[in-house]
Design a protein around this motif. Structure first.
Motif, PDB file in Angstrom:
ATOM      1  N   GLY A   2     -33.344  87.117 125.116  1.00  0.00           N
ATOM      2  CA  GLY A   2     -33.754  87.391 123.620  1.00  0.00           C
ATOM      3  C   GLY A   2     -33.217  86.125 122.978  1.00  0.00           C
ATOM      4  O   GLY A   2     -32.151  85.439 123.151  1.00  0.00           O
ATOM      5  N   GLY A   3     -34.152  85.598 122.242  1.00  0.00           N
ATOM      6  CA  GLY A   3     -33.784  84.597 121.086  1.00  0.00           C
ATOM      7  C   GLY A   3     -34.646  83.253 121.497  1.00  0.00           C
ATOM      8  O   GLY A   3     -34.611  82.330 120.962  1.00  0.00           O
ATOM      9  N   GLN A   4     -35.117  83.177 122.778  1.00  0.00           N
ATOM     10  CA  GLN A   4     -35.914  82.220 123.335  1.00  0.00           C
ATOM     11  C   GLN A   4     -37.234  81.865 122.897  1.00  0.00           C
ATOM     12  O   GLN A   4     -38.014  80.727 123.274  1.00  0.00           O
ATOM     13  N   GLY A   5     -37.914  82.848 122.271  1.00  0.00           N
ATOM     14  CA  GLY A   5     -39.300  82.862 121.978  1.00  0.00           C
ATOM     15  C   GLY A   5     -40.029  83.471 122.828  1.00  0.00           C
ATOM     16  O   GLY A   5     -41.238  83.146 122.962  1.00  0.00           O
ATOM     17  N   GLN A  63     -32.199  91.200 121.172  1.00  0.00           N
ATOM     18  CA  GLN A  63     -31.592  90.289 120.002  1.00  0.00           C
ATOM     19  C   GLN A  63     -30.402  89.689 120.336  1.00  0.00           C
ATOM     20  O   GLN A  63     -29.744  89.077 119.761  1.00  0.00           O
ATOM     21  N   ARG A  64     -29.722  90.179 121.468  1.00  0.00           N
ATOM     22  CA  ARG A  64     -28.695  89.694 121.858  1.00  0.00           C
ATOM     23  C   ARG A  64     -28.377  89.122 123.180  1.00  0.00           C
ATOM     24  O   ARG A  64     -27.555  89.072 123.922  1.00  0.00           O
ATOM     25  N   GLY A  65     -29.513  88.490 123.601  1.00  0.00           N
ATOM     26  CA  GLY A  65     -29.750  87.584 124.513  1.00  0.00           C
ATOM     27  C   GLY A  65     -29.789  88.404 125.897  1.00  0.00           C
ATOM     28  O   GLY A  65     -29.648  87.825 127.139  1.00  0.00           O
ATOM     29  N   HIS A  69     -37.725  94.567 127.148  1.00  0.00           N
ATOM     30  CA  HIS A  69     -36.919  93.696 126.986  1.00  0.00           C
ATOM     31  C   HIS A  69     -35.671  94.575 126.767  1.00  0.00           C
ATOM     32  O   HIS A  69     -35.718  95.954 126.407  1.00  0.00           O
ATOM     33  N   GLN A  96     -34.946  74.381 119.448  1.00  0.00           N
ATOM     34  CA  GLN A  96     -35.494  75.878 119.259  1.00  0.00           C
ATOM     35  C   GLN A  96     -37.034  75.820 119.667  1.00  0.00           C
ATOM     36  O   GLN A  96     -37.563  76.963 119.846  1.00  0.00           O
TER      37      GLN A  96
END
Length: 195
Positions: free
Chosen positions: A14-17, A46-48, A42, A146
């Motif tokens: 999560g968070g890598q696009g 939101q938290r990896g 997923h 990013q």
């Protein structure tokens, strides 16, 4: 019997696009007049947490890709490449960002993270076409770490039946204008990395 033109599994945390990459591929495929189906799964994105997306370009049936059926495994995180290696076809291509995102269990000393070679060796047993790259470093070179997902998208471009121009057009429509220049540089660096 093939039921699509190209099957892509995109994985990361999560968070890598990962979801953004999938959205760009889907939009570009539609712009090119190709059917596209996709599924995202997923946990705690939101938290990896682990994220996996199935994208089937030119698909006629199911959105899910069977284990051993992916033409391309695009991994934003090395351990996630290993986790989902079973999806890669023996004739497939694995594009792997070599920069890990360490889980809490590793950063607190409760577990250890495998070496890059321990991750890549099993992938190379599945397919001889495994391309590791420091997408995060290349994205930083373009102006933003990013943008690693866009570096990976650039590396992916030559393997898709969509066309680079369609991917860039979709990128331009989805990514905010203020980030477009950095993302275009990131895309170009990804293309160069796998040539």
């Amino acid at each position: 019997m093939r039921t699509s033109d190209c099957d892509v599994v995109v994985v990361g945390v999560g968070g890598q696009g990962v979801i953004l990459i999938s959205e760009i591929i889907g939009k570009a495929a539609m712009m090119a007049g190709l059917s596209v189906r996709g599924v995202e799964t997923h946990g705690m994105a939101q938290r990896g947490g682990s994220v996996i997306n199935h994208i089937r370009v030119g698909c006629r049936y199911s959105a899910m890709i069977s284990p051993g059926g992916a033409d391309i495994l695009l991994a934003m995180e090395p351990a996630e490449a290993l986790r989902y290696a079973s999806y890669l076809s023996p004739d497939g291509v694995a594009l792997v960002n070599t920069r890990p995102l360490l889980p809490v269990t590793v950063t607190t000393g409760q577990a250890s993270y495998p070496s890059l070679e321990e991750i890549l060796a099993p992938l190379r047993e599945v397919s001889s076409r495994v391309y590791p790259m420091d997408a995060t470093g290349l994205a930083a070179e373009a102006g933003s770490p990013q943008a690693a997902n866009v570096v990976m998208l650039g590396a992916l471009a030559r393997h898709l039946p969509i066309g680079e121009e369609r991917l860039l057009e979709a990128l331009s429509e989805i990514v905010p204008a203020r980030f477009l220049e950095v993302n275009r540089k990131a895309f170009e660096l990804g293309k160069i990395e796998v040539e």
